[in-house]
Design an enzyme around this catalytic site. Structure first.
Site, short mmCIF file in Angstrom:
data_model
loop_
_atom_site.label_atom_id
_atom_site.label_comp_id
_atom_site.label_asym_id
_atom_site.label_seq_id
_atom_site.Cartn_x
_atom_site.Cartn_y
_atom_site.Cartn_z
N SER A 1 0.84 -1.19 0.00
CA SER A 1 0.00 0.00 0.00
C SER A 1 0.88 1.25 0.00
O SER A 1 2.04 1.21 0.39
CB SER A 1 -0.89 -0.01 1.24
OG SER A 1 -2.04 0.75 1.00
N ASP B 1 3.69 2.69 2.74
CA ASP B 1 4.25 1.63 3.57
C ASP B 1 5.78 1.68 3.56
O ASP B 1 6.43 1.02 4.36
CB ASP B 1 3.76 0.25 3.10
CG ASP B 1 2.32 0.00 3.53
OD1 ASP B 1 1.79 0.80 4.33
OD2 ASP B 1 1.71 -0.98 3.07
N SER C 1 -39.78 -38.99 -46.53
CA SER C 1 -39.62 -39.09 -45.06
C SER C 1 -40.74 -39.90 -44.41
O SER C 1 -41.58 -39.36 -43.70
CB SER C 1 -39.51 -37.70 -44.43
OG SER C 1 -40.45 -36.79 -44.93
N1 LIG Z 1 9.54 5.50 10.88
C1 LIG Z 1 9.67 4.97 9.67
N2 LIG Z 1 9.19 5.63 8.61
C2 LIG Z 1 9.33 5.09 7.39
C3 LIG Z 1 9.96 3.82 7.20
N3 LIG Z 1 9.95 3.54 5.90
C4 LIG Z 1 9.35 4.60 5.26
N4 LIG Z 1 8.98 5.52 6.16
C5 LIG Z 1 8.27 6.78 5.88
O1 LIG Z 1 6.99 6.48 5.36
C6 LIG Z 1 6.62 7.45 4.38
C7 LIG Z 1 6.29 6.79 3.04
O2 LIG Z 1 7.45 6.21 2.51
P1 LIG Z 1 7.64 5.96 0.95
O3 LIG Z 1 8.91 5.22 0.81
O4 LIG Z 1 7.46 7.21 0.18
O5 LIG Z 1 6.42 4.99 0.70
P2 LIG Z 1 5.85 4.38 -0.65
O6 LIG Z 1 4.65 5.15 -0.97
O7 LIG Z 1 5.52 2.97 -0.26
O8 LIG Z 1 6.94 4.44 -1.66
C8 LIG Z 1 7.77 8.42 4.28
O9 LIG Z 1 7.51 9.53 5.07
C9 LIG Z 1 8.94 7.61 4.81
O10 LIG Z 1 9.94 8.42 5.34
C10 LIG Z 1 10.45 3.14 8.38
O11 LIG Z 1 10.98 2.04 8.33
N5 LIG Z 1 10.25 3.74 9.58
#
Ligand SMILES: Nc1nc2c(ncn2[C@@H]2O[C@H](COP(=O)(O)OP(=O)(O)O)[C@@H](O)[C@H]2O)c(=O)[nH]1
Lengths: 306, 635
Positions: free
Chosen positions: B39, B42, B548
């Site tokens: 999603s 994530d 027939s």
């Molecule tokens: N606290 C924390 N935040 C995370 C982690 N991984 C991603 N985020 C944050 O979650 C948000 C969405 O991340 P992103 O990589 O853009 O998600 P995408 O939409 O799945 O590509 C961003 O603000 C990231 O910095 C993690 O392992 N821990």
């Protein structure tokens, strides 16, 4: 009778080669007037080699086209003409006639205007003139962020525009080649290759590339931290500026005033590859044109730049 | 000016040796194609950026751009925002989401990786399918705080549909749940159940923090309770090779190579199996056979070719082979069929409608196809099967598929190359659907063939008439043919489209192999009845003039037609009168024993019990009787 080519059958490169051959054959079979864009660089050299392999023993049924800005390195032009003769592939050379008339050049008009008129506009004119419905190009997904998202068969509307939000889904190797009149498709057989793959393949397959890729003593001047080679007398030098001989090579080839050289000792292909393995600068940095924002390539592409 | 050619470099300098060694190692590396999905938010982009960073594939200038971008667009208070590395399109940056699949490349000592980073939003599911179709393994991300979401289920379902057998469940943002083991275990257990339902055999759950790098490329102290591998370690070692395919040789013909009159080759990529010169092959769907002569490549002729090789085959005989045909082993060739059960993912804004024509591309062949029936669509969240009249964007369904011509195929499970297809909208040329063939339907099972664009009603309509069968029965010489002939003339004069099947004439052609035994009489009637029915399907008014004599055969004929379309017309003339007229001299011959089994003489005539029309020829003349029939048919 060779059992296999020089590449191990299971190798990563062999898989990339097979994929590219499959793509080129699809283009030949599915389009009425395809063309291959040939820019004389290393990626084009690989494309030309693959083109010959894909249709062997027939001569490639697809012509190649070079959009000449009139500011290419002299060696590129000689190399181009020789390779066309040697391979027997039909070569089309196109230059924007209005651009020539107006005397467009990178010095007085700047990199952006020059590239737009002599490259982007010229390419559109050429595609319209010859009514090509498919154009094979050498772009790779590892080059730049927006390219990383582009399909292998990338749809262009009648104005040659790419709409990144409306890309066709592309599943398996089932490429949708259907278009309406006036529309076209750009095809990128090297999408999944990295720069390193290109060099290793050139080495393995013994492919000819211009010697500009090898380090040699060349006359250069430094402009904004970039080394520019003085390839002919049209290069304006400021007062007191004297070209210096330095041992340089090029990572990409384009218009000489817009192509930065790097200092290097790599004067053989293996040395170039070895340098690549330890390099920490990605290839596009040598292109003066992409420097500003990283979204610039996407903008150019939407407008029809290759 | 010198040109560079590897040949020229005879000096085996140090670099050459080093490169040879590197190449050797590089070439033996395996390739893993994977996708990352889950999603939105994530943390996919962050995780991938972290992987690239940890495997040191970032160039200095890319890092510089990243630092700049992190200041400008970043969400990490100016810290490195890895997501910006891979969110490539300006539109994505503005919205802070990933809208299209992005391909990323990295390598370790053991493997090369091509990553398809897939978008999370539901409206971009089709882009996710694009990435999944070429992947060996999927990394499905979930947020440790939120657990499994609709998109997790949808993406897992699509992975299952596309035959991905290996999934890594990356439970991300463990830092935000204080690295609690219980939270991780609960999500992993729930997902295991889900994956099993969707036929995904191998699931590896890993607790992660993409931002901090926990368990990304090395195990983290923060999750001391976790004893599995880090993500990278798992990706480097997981074995995804499919069990050796049992299929024999097959290759779709992609391009016919004819450089001159002396050479004719068939270029393509081997979809399965092994081929050698001398092998007997069958060309499908035509079914003609030949032998492989040469396996031609630009690197020289081959002694064999196997799955994945791009080759050009020549064969020993002149055969009519074109693009789209399949060249296959004669031992276990693909099946040939034109009706299928198939799974389908709809990817177009315009809904899928059964009965509408689409282009279908499978292998190198493009044909016309229609969905004849949607068996069910799937609620990806609940796994519930719902009935459906259409499939909307991003919906998945199980359908019956009908093609305008037979094709050679394998079930997708057996062979992706011969079992995967796309559907293309014929107006917009959009790639509208993607599907996988499950199995062929026997034609008789397909009760929905009337979805043909031009059906019986359409054909009748263009003729402005109601098709019908007028079945004249009666003794030889009773007047059937005379009356039928006059009826046809009148209908014709009125502008109706007719055809008269006369017993004697048909016995000269279609039924000339039949005699007059009871069995042959039955077969005689069966054939004529089938022909008459085809003609009514074509929209005609058909007149059948056959003795027939048996009730059961007339009944059999009647059953081939719709209610009201079959008119049994009993032409009754007393035997004595017929015998007296004896126009063809047959009664005389029968009486003298020259004709065995002659109806009325030495073979019975079973008079109709309830004919639509009962004509007594002794009461009226032929013209009047004919008019009576015309009136009735046109009523
Ligand atoms: N606290 C924390 N935040 C995370 C982690 N991984 C991603 N985020 C944050 O979650 C948000 C969405 O991340 P992103 O990589 O853009 O998600 P995408 O939409 O799945 O590509 C961003 O603000 C990231 O910095 C993690 O392992 N821990």
């Amino acid at each position: 009778m060779a059992e296999t080519g020089s590449l191990a059958r299971s190798s990563h490169l062999k898989r990339l080669e097979t994929e590219a051959i499959h793509i080129m054959r699809e283009v030949a079979a599915q389009f009425a007037d395809p063309v291959m864009l040939y820019s004389v660089g290393k990626d084009s050299s690989v494309l030309l080699h693959l083109l010959q392999k894909a249709f062997y023993p027939a001569r490639p049924p697809i012509p190649i086209m070079h959009v000449d800005t009139k500011w290419k390195f002299q060696e590129m032009i000689r190399f181009r003409d020789r390779r066309a003769r040697e391979t027997g592939v039909k070569l089309i050379v196109y230059t924007n006639p209005e651009g020539v008339q107006q005397g467009i050049n990178p010095f007085t008009h700047g990199a952006t205007v020059h590239t737009d008129i002599m490259k982007t506009q010229a390419l559109k004119q050429a595609l319209d003139k010859y009514r090509f419905d498919a154009a094979i190009g050498g772009a790779r997904r590892d080059e730049e962020k927006s390219r990383a998202k582009e399909r292998i068969f990338s749809f262009r509307n009648a104005k040659h525009r790419w709409d990144p939000k409306k890309q066709r889904p592309e599943l398996w190797d089932l490429y949708n080649t259907r278009i309406h009149k006036g529309e076209s498709v750009r095809v990128f057989p090297l999408s999944n290759w990295t720069e390193l793959d290109i060099w290793l393949y050139i080495y393995r397959e013994n492919i000819q590339v211009p010697s500009l890729y090898l380090a040699a003593e060349r006359p250069v001047v430094e402009r904004d931290g970039t080394l520019i080679m003085v390839d002919d007398e049209r290069m304006p030098l400021s007062a007191g500026e004297v070209p210096q001989m330095r041992k340089v090579r090029f990572r990409t080839l384009g218009c000489y005033p817009l192509t930065g050289a790097i200092e290097s000792e790599a004067d053989t292909l293996p040395k170039v590859i070895q340098e690549m393995l330890v390099t920490h600068t990605s290839e596009r940095q040598g292109r003066v044109i992409d420097h500003d924002e990283s979204a610039s390539m996407e903008k150019k592409k939407q407008e029809g730049y290759f | 000016m010198s040109y560079l050619q590897a040949d020229d470099m005879t000096q085996m300098d140090q670099a050459t040796t080093a490169i040879e060694a590197y190449l050797q190692q590089h070439e033996t590396k395996t390739l893993l194609r994977l996708l990352t999905c889950g999603s939105v938010d994530d943390g996919k982009s962050t995780l991938l950026g972290r992987l690239l960073y940890d495997t040191q594939l970032l160039f200095e200038d890319q890092l510089a751009t990243l630092r700049g971008d992190s200041q400008r667009h970043g969400t990490q208070d100016g810290e490195l925002d890895f997501a910006l590395l891979v969110d490539g399109l300006a539109a994505e940056r503005e919205q802070g989401i990933t809208i299209d699949v992005a391909y990323r490349f990295f390598a370790t000592e053991q493997r090369k990786f091509i990553v398809a980073d897939c978008p999370g939003h539901e409206q971009y599911t089709r882009n996710m399918a694009t990435g999944a179709s070429t992947a060996d393994l999927a990394v499905v991300l979930v947020d440790a705080r939120r657990g499994l979401l609709t998109q997790t289920r949808r993406h897992t379902w699509i992975c299952g549909l596309l035959g991905i057998r290996h999934v890594v469940l990356a439970v991300n943002k463990m830092d935000l749940v204080d690295y609690r083991e219980d939270d991780f275990r609960a999500i992993a257990a729930e997902y295991q159940t889900l994956a099993e339902q969707m036929g995904i055999a191998h699931v590896m759950a890993i607790p992660l923090s993409a931002i901090n790098g926990d368990n990304v490329s090395a195990n983290s102290a923060a999750t001391a309770w976790y004893d599995g591998p880090s993500l990278l370690e798992h990706l480097e070692n997981v074995a995804v090779e499919s069990p050796a395919s049992q299929l024999g040789f097959r290759m779709p013909v992609q391009w016919v190579c004819r450089p001159d009159h002396g050479f004719r080759g068939y270029a393509g990529q081997v979809a399965a199996g092994v081929v050698e010169p001398g092998d007997e092959v069958v060309i499908l769907p035509a079914g003609v056979r030949s032998h492989v002569e040469r396996i031609v490549t630009a690197d020289g002729d081959r002694r064999e070719a196997r799955q994945g090789d791009a080759i050009t085959l020549t064969i020993t005989d002149e055969r009519d082979i074109s693009r789209g045909d399949i060249i296959a082993t004669t031992g276990s060739p693909p099946q040939v069929a034109d009706q299928f059960a198939a799974h389908l993912l709809w990817m177009d804004d315009t809904a899928l409608l059964p009965g509408r024509n689409y282009w279908l591309k499978i292998g190198t062949r493009t044909v016309t196809a229609q969905i004849t029936e949607i068996k069910h669509k799937l609620d990806v969240n609940t796994q519930e099967r719902l009935s459906a009249k259409r499939l909307e964007l991003n919906e998945v369904g199980y359908c019956n598929l009908s093609l305008d011509q037979a094709i050679a195929f394998d079930a997708y499970q057996q062979c992706r190359e011969l079992g995967a297809f796309i559907l293309i909208d014929r107006q917009s040329n959009a790639t509208a659907g993607a599907g996988t063939l499950a199995f062929a339907l026997r034609r008789a099972d397909n009760i929905h063939w009337q979805h043909l664009d031009v059906d019986r009603d359409a054909r009748a309509h263009i003729k402005g008439q109601n098709p019908a069968c007028l079945w004249f029965t009666g003794l030889s010489g009773s007047g059937k043919s005379t009356i039928a002939n006059r009826v046809e003339k009148r209908l014709h004069a009125l502008g109706y489209h007719t055809f008269l099947l006369d017993g004697d004439n048909v016995r000269h052609g279609l039924n000339r192999d039949l005699g007059f035994t009871a069995e042959d009489r039955v077969e005689n009637i069966r054939r004529v009845a089938e022909v008459a029915r085809l003609m009514t399907d074509a929209g005609l008014i058909v007149l059948v003039s056959f003795i027939s004599p048996f009730r059961s055969e007339r009944q059999m004929a009647r059953q081939l037609f719709d209610e009201g379309a079959f008119h049994e017309i009993f032409v009754e003339t007393p035997l004595a009168v017929c015998e007296q007229r004896d126009v063809k001299g047959l009664y005389a011959k029968a009486r003298s024993g020259d004709i065995p089994n002659f109806t009325g003489i030495n073979s019975p005539y079973e008079a109709p019990e309830a004919p639509e029309l009962h004509l007594q020829t002794m009461a009226m003349d032929a013209d009047a009787l004919a008019q009576q029939i015309v009136d009735r048919v046109l009523a």
